[in-house]
Design a protein around this motif. Structure first.
Motif, PDB file in Angstrom:
ATOM      1  N   THR A 179     -11.424   0.586  -3.060  1.00 20.51           N
ATOM      2  CA  THR A 179     -10.115   0.773  -3.930  1.00 20.51           C
ATOM      3  C   THR A 179      -9.063   0.753  -2.878  1.00 20.51           C
ATOM      4  O   THR A 179      -9.000   1.113  -1.885  1.00 20.51           O
ATOM      5  CB  THR A 179     -10.014   1.856  -4.841  1.00 20.51           C
ATOM      6  OG1 THR A 179     -10.424   3.026  -3.968  1.00 20.51           O
ATOM      7  CG2 THR A 179     -11.188   1.736  -5.925  1.00 20.51           C
ATOM      8  N   TRP A 180      -8.043   0.424  -3.209  1.00 22.84           N
ATOM      9  CA  TRP A 180      -6.509   0.780  -2.654  1.00 22.84           C
ATOM     10  C   TRP A 180      -5.669   1.439  -3.518  1.00 22.84           C
ATOM     11  O   TRP A 180      -5.637   1.687  -4.691  1.00 22.84           O
ATOM     12  CB  TRP A 180      -5.830  -0.595  -2.428  1.00 22.84           C
ATOM     13  CG  TRP A 180      -6.168  -1.233  -1.192  1.00 22.84           C
ATOM     14  CD1 TRP A 180      -6.751  -0.673   0.156  1.00 22.84           C
ATOM     15  CD2 TRP A 180      -5.811  -2.826  -0.939  1.00 22.84           C
ATOM     16  NE1 TRP A 180      -6.851  -1.720   1.025  1.00 22.84           N
ATOM     17  CE2 TRP A 180      -6.400  -2.852   0.449  1.00 22.84           C
ATOM     18  CE3 TRP A 180      -5.430  -3.806  -1.703  1.00 22.84           C
ATOM     19  CZ2 TRP A 180      -6.049  -4.147   0.994  1.00 22.84           C
ATOM     20  CZ3 TRP A 180      -5.458  -5.097  -1.064  1.00 22.84           C
ATOM     21  CH2 TRP A 180      -5.801  -5.269   0.221  1.00 22.84           C
ATOM     22  N   VAL A 181      -4.805   2.234  -2.934  1.00 22.39           N
ATOM     23  CA  VAL A 181      -3.611   2.946  -3.662  1.00 22.39           C
ATOM     24  C   VAL A 181      -2.495   2.332  -3.365  1.00 22.39           C
ATOM     25  O   VAL A 181      -2.096   2.268  -2.148  1.00 22.39           O
ATOM     26  CB  VAL A 181      -3.725   4.506  -3.256  1.00 22.39           C
ATOM     27  CG1 VAL A 181      -2.382   5.284  -4.146  1.00 22.39           C
ATOM     28  CG2 VAL A 181      -5.022   5.228  -3.715  1.00 22.39           C
ATOM     29  N   ILE A 182      -1.830   1.674  -4.426  1.00 26.24           N
ATOM     30  CA  ILE A 182      -0.802   0.641  -4.046  1.00 26.24           C
ATOM     31  C   ILE A 182       0.639   1.401  -4.808  1.00 26.24           C
ATOM     32  O   ILE A 182       0.405   2.297  -5.743  1.00 26.24           O
ATOM     33  CB  ILE A 182      -0.797  -0.513  -4.597  1.00 26.24           C
ATOM     34  CG1 ILE A 182      -0.898  -0.687  -6.045  1.00 26.24           C
ATOM     35  CG2 ILE A 182      -2.218  -1.270  -3.707  1.00 26.24           C
ATOM     36  CD1 ILE A 182      -1.148  -1.933  -6.728  1.00 26.24           C
ATOM     37  N   LEU A 241       0.684  -1.107  -0.043  1.00 28.35           N
ATOM     38  CA  LEU A 241       0.114   0.091  -0.062  1.00 28.35           C
ATOM     39  C   LEU A 241       0.881   1.163  -0.030  1.00 28.35           C
ATOM     40  O   LEU A 241       1.800   1.152   0.372  1.00 28.35           O
ATOM     41  CB  LEU A 241      -0.947  -0.103   1.123  1.00 28.35           C
ATOM     42  CG  LEU A 241      -2.081  -1.174   1.304  1.00 28.35           C
ATOM     43  CD1 LEU A 241      -2.746  -0.980   2.704  1.00 28.35           C
ATOM     44  CD2 LEU A 241      -2.755  -1.136   0.197  1.00 28.35           C
ATOM     45  N   ALA A 242       0.447   2.435  -0.558  1.00 26.92           N
ATOM     46  CA  ALA A 242       1.026   3.696  -0.521  1.00 26.92           C
ATOM     47  C   ALA A 242       0.910   4.217   0.933  1.00 26.92           C
ATOM     48  O   ALA A 242      -0.138   4.070   1.557  1.00 26.92           O
ATOM     49  CB  ALA A 242       0.290   4.712  -1.490  1.00 26.92           C
ATOM     50  N   SER A 243       2.005   4.752   1.135  1.00 25.70           N
ATOM     51  CA  SER A 243       2.146   5.350   2.268  1.00 25.70           C
ATOM     52  C   SER A 243       1.292   6.792   2.767  1.00 25.70           C
ATOM     53  O   SER A 243       0.926   7.123   1.451  1.00 25.70           O
ATOM     54  CB  SER A 243       3.583   5.831   2.759  1.00 25.70           C
ATOM     55  OG  SER A 243       4.238   6.665   2.110  1.00 25.70           O
ATOM     56  N   MET A 288       4.966   9.528  -7.911  1.00 24.58           N
ATOM     57  CA  MET A 288       5.129   9.039  -6.807  1.00 24.58           C
ATOM     58  C   MET A 288       4.996   7.381  -7.187  1.00 24.58           C
ATOM     59  O   MET A 288       5.290   6.827  -6.050  1.00 24.58           O
ATOM     60  CB  MET A 288       4.337   9.494  -5.866  1.00 24.58           C
ATOM     61  CG  MET A 288       4.161  10.955  -5.537  1.00 24.58           C
ATOM     62  SD  MET A 288       5.650  11.685  -5.145  1.00 24.58           S
ATOM     63  CE  MET A 288       6.034  11.028  -3.450  1.00 24.58           C
ATOM     64  N   LYS A 289       4.907   6.913  -8.199  1.00 30.99           N
ATOM     65  CA  LYS A 289       5.044   5.441  -8.440  1.00 30.99           C
ATOM     66  C   LYS A 289       3.833   4.877  -7.634  1.00 30.99           C
ATOM     67  O   LYS A 289       3.846   3.809  -7.059  1.00 30.99           O
ATOM     68  CB  LYS A 289       6.133   4.976  -8.050  1.00 30.99           C
ATOM     69  CG  LYS A 289       7.472   5.594  -8.742  1.00 30.99           C
ATOM     70  CD  LYS A 289       8.796   4.932  -8.162  1.00 30.99           C
ATOM     71  CE  LYS A 289       9.844   5.599  -8.534  1.00 30.99           C
ATOM     72  NZ  LYS A 289      11.142   5.198  -8.200  1.00 30.99           N
ATOM     73  N   LEU A 290       2.600   5.378  -7.881  1.00 29.89           N
ATOM     74  CA  LEU A 290       1.436   4.682  -7.168  1.00 29.89           C
ATOM     75  C   LEU A 290       0.455   4.471  -8.377  1.00 29.89           C
ATOM     76  O   LEU A 290       0.370   5.129  -9.370  1.00 29.89           O
ATOM     77  CB  LEU A 290       0.720   5.691  -6.458  1.00 29.89           C
ATOM     78  CG  LEU A 290       1.744   6.471  -5.182  1.00 29.89           C
ATOM     79  CD1 LEU A 290       0.994   7.223  -4.473  1.00 29.89           C
ATOM     80  CD2 LEU A 290       2.328   5.425  -4.488  1.00 29.89           C
ATOM     81  N   ARG A 291      -0.696   3.674  -8.014  1.00 26.27           N
ATOM     82  CA  ARG A 291      -1.802   3.555  -8.930  1.00 26.27           C
ATOM     83  C   ARG A 291      -3.134   2.897  -8.184  1.00 26.27           C
ATOM     84  O   ARG A 291      -2.676   2.468  -6.883  1.00 26.27           O
ATOM     85  CB  ARG A 291      -1.584   2.150  -9.959  1.00 26.27           C
ATOM     86  CG  ARG A 291      -1.159   1.026  -9.546  1.00 26.27           C
ATOM     87  CD  ARG A 291      -0.976  -0.018 -10.790  1.00 26.27           C
ATOM     88  NE  ARG A 291      -2.244   0.120 -11.281  1.00 26.27           N
ATOM     89  CZ  ARG A 291      -2.422  -0.433 -12.687  1.00 26.27           C
ATOM     90  NH1 ARG A 291      -1.427  -0.831 -13.281  1.00 26.27           N
ATOM     91  NH2 ARG A 291      -3.625  -0.512 -13.168  1.00 26.27           N
ATOM     92  N   ARG A 341      -4.805   2.557   4.865  1.00 23.29           N
ATOM     93  CA  ARG A 341      -4.689   4.322   4.392  1.00 23.29           C
ATOM     94  C   ARG A 341      -5.547   4.588   3.379  1.00 23.29           C
ATOM     95  O   ARG A 341      -5.298   5.142   2.242  1.00 23.29           O
ATOM     96  CB  ARG A 341      -3.089   4.258   3.701  1.00 23.29           C
ATOM     97  CG  ARG A 341      -2.073   3.821   4.534  1.00 23.29           C
ATOM     98  CD  ARG A 341      -1.715   4.900   5.607  1.00 23.29           C
ATOM     99  NE  ARG A 341      -0.475   4.852   6.429  1.00 23.29           N
ATOM    100  CZ  ARG A 341      -0.572   4.089   7.743  1.00 23.29           C
ATOM    101  NH1 ARG A 341      -1.499   3.504   8.079  1.00 23.29           N
ATOM    102  NH2 ARG A 341       0.587   3.979   8.368  1.00 23.29           N
ATOM    103  N   LEU A 342      -6.926   4.358   3.764  1.00 23.37           N
ATOM    104  CA  LEU A 342      -7.994   4.590   2.954  1.00 23.37           C
ATOM    105  C   LEU A 342      -8.446   5.963   3.049  1.00 23.37           C
ATOM    106  O   LEU A 342      -8.657   6.405   4.410  1.00 23.37           O
ATOM    107  CB  LEU A 342      -9.162   3.712   3.223  1.00 23.37           C
ATOM    108  CG  LEU A 342      -8.644   2.078   2.942  1.00 23.37           C
ATOM    109  CD1 LEU A 342      -9.976   1.292   3.279  1.00 23.37           C
ATOM    110  CD2 LEU A 342      -8.094   1.890   1.538  1.00 23.37           C
ATOM    111  N   ARG A 343      -8.723   6.666   1.826  1.00 25.25           N
ATOM    112  CA  ARG A 343      -9.716   7.780   2.179  1.00 25.25           C
ATOM    113  C   ARG A 343     -11.040   7.403   2.193  1.00 25.25           C
ATOM    114  O   ARG A 343     -11.363   6.295   1.939  1.00 25.25           O
ATOM    115  CB  ARG A 343      -9.619   8.773   0.886  1.00 25.25           C
ATOM    116  CG  ARG A 343      -8.413   9.431   0.666  1.00 25.25           C
ATOM    117  CD  ARG A 343      -8.410  10.334  -0.908  1.00 25.25           C
ATOM    118  NE  ARG A 343      -9.786  10.663  -0.939  1.00 25.25           N
ATOM    119  CZ  ARG A 343     -10.448  10.206  -2.205  1.00 25.25           C
ATOM    120  NH1 ARG A 343      -9.700   9.636  -3.185  1.00 25.25           N
ATOM    121  NH2 ARG A 343     -11.462  10.808  -2.267  1.00 25.25           N
TER     122      ARG A 343
END
Length: 284
Positions: free
Chosen positions: A180-183, A25-27, A101-104, A170-172
């Protein structure tokens, strides 16, 4: 329903097809950095459009003043909503800030990221951030905002901005609603070593056997081959054999190595002619 194993920010999804995917997961800092970059880009666009409207207003007189204000407000609304929706609807499922930031964005159930989920998670941002800040700015400009109004608007925004720091995934709020997740994605040369691995054994596949999958499945297959877990490879090999009706090749790893190389070459040839197949659902 996908199963998840939680260790820090590391997650393992077991998709409906039975394939285990290891994700990170994205920090909170990475997500905040991506949002700041996107906000700066939108601010630059907004300033450029505002200057163009001011020049248009000066050139054609004050009679169009109210009309231009309406155009500006409408443009600001469309920009702050459709910028995120269009960015995450692309093949990379990421805005420009997330790419830096290398996220998706991915679906938490391991399935395909749907348009409905993208719209839901981004329209929630309007409630989380933009509406209270817009109301606060308008109230201040009209002289009707007092200290309690300002505190309420800023408190509401801060609550949602820092919400990802107070849950393990780390969810909005938008992620909760959309599922969804941001990873993190990272940058690497995809599959260079896998293309060379096992190249001495050749298994031919017909174009019709390669047309059933796209780039998403190719990346998932790469993940399975890199982990090298026998159970996961057996499950994926069985799924591919059943999909293409190919049971004549024994050995799960050798079969998957050969199919990976053939599928990657097939998709790369399609790209040379401008034809991108994002996943197995993409009929383009």
């Amino acid at each position: 329903m996908a199963r998840r194993a939680k260790v820090g920010l590391a997650r393992r999804l077991v998709t409906p097809e039975g394939v285990a995917l290891d994700l990170r997961l994205a920090s909170g800092g990475a997500r905040a950095g991506a949002f700041v970059l996107d906000a700066l880009l939108m601010l630059g666009i907004l300033i450029g459009v505002s200057l163009a409207l001011v020049a248009f207003h000066v050139g054609f007189g004050a009679v169009l003043g109210n009309f231009l204000i309406v155009i500006w407000l409408l443009g600001f609304f469309l920009l702050r909503n459709f910028y995120f929706i269009l960015g995450e609807s692309s093949g990379r499922a990421a805005t420009l800030g997330k790419r830096v930031m290398k996220l998706r964005v991915v679906a938490r159930d391991g399935g395909r990221l749907t348009g409905g989920a993208i719209v839901a998670r981004n329209l929630m941002r309007e409630i989380e951030v933009f509406l209270p800040l817009t109301f606060l700015a308008y109230s201040s400009a009209q002289g009707i905002a007092d200290q309690w109004t300002a505190a309420l608007g800023l408190g509401w925004t801060a609550l949602f901005l820092f919400f990802p720091l107070f849950n393990r995934d780390r969810l909005r709020a938008g992620d909760l609603i959309a599922g969804t997740w941001v990873i993190e994605t990272g940058r690497r040369r995809i599959g260079a070593d896998l293309m060379a691995k096992g190249a001495d054994r050749r298994i031919d596949f017909a174009p019709s056997e390669l047309e059933v999958y796209g780039q998403y499945e190719l990346q998932r297959l790469e993940d399975v081959l890199r982990r090298g877990e026998a159970g996961a490879m057996a499950a994926v090999a069985d799924a591919i054999r059943a999909k293409i009706g190919r049971y004549d090749e024994p050995g799960d790893q050798a079969f998957l190595d050969a199919y990976y190389r053939a599928l990657r070459r097939h998709l790369e040839r399609r790209l040379l002619f401008g034809r991108r197949k994002r996943d197995k659902f993409d009929a383009a």
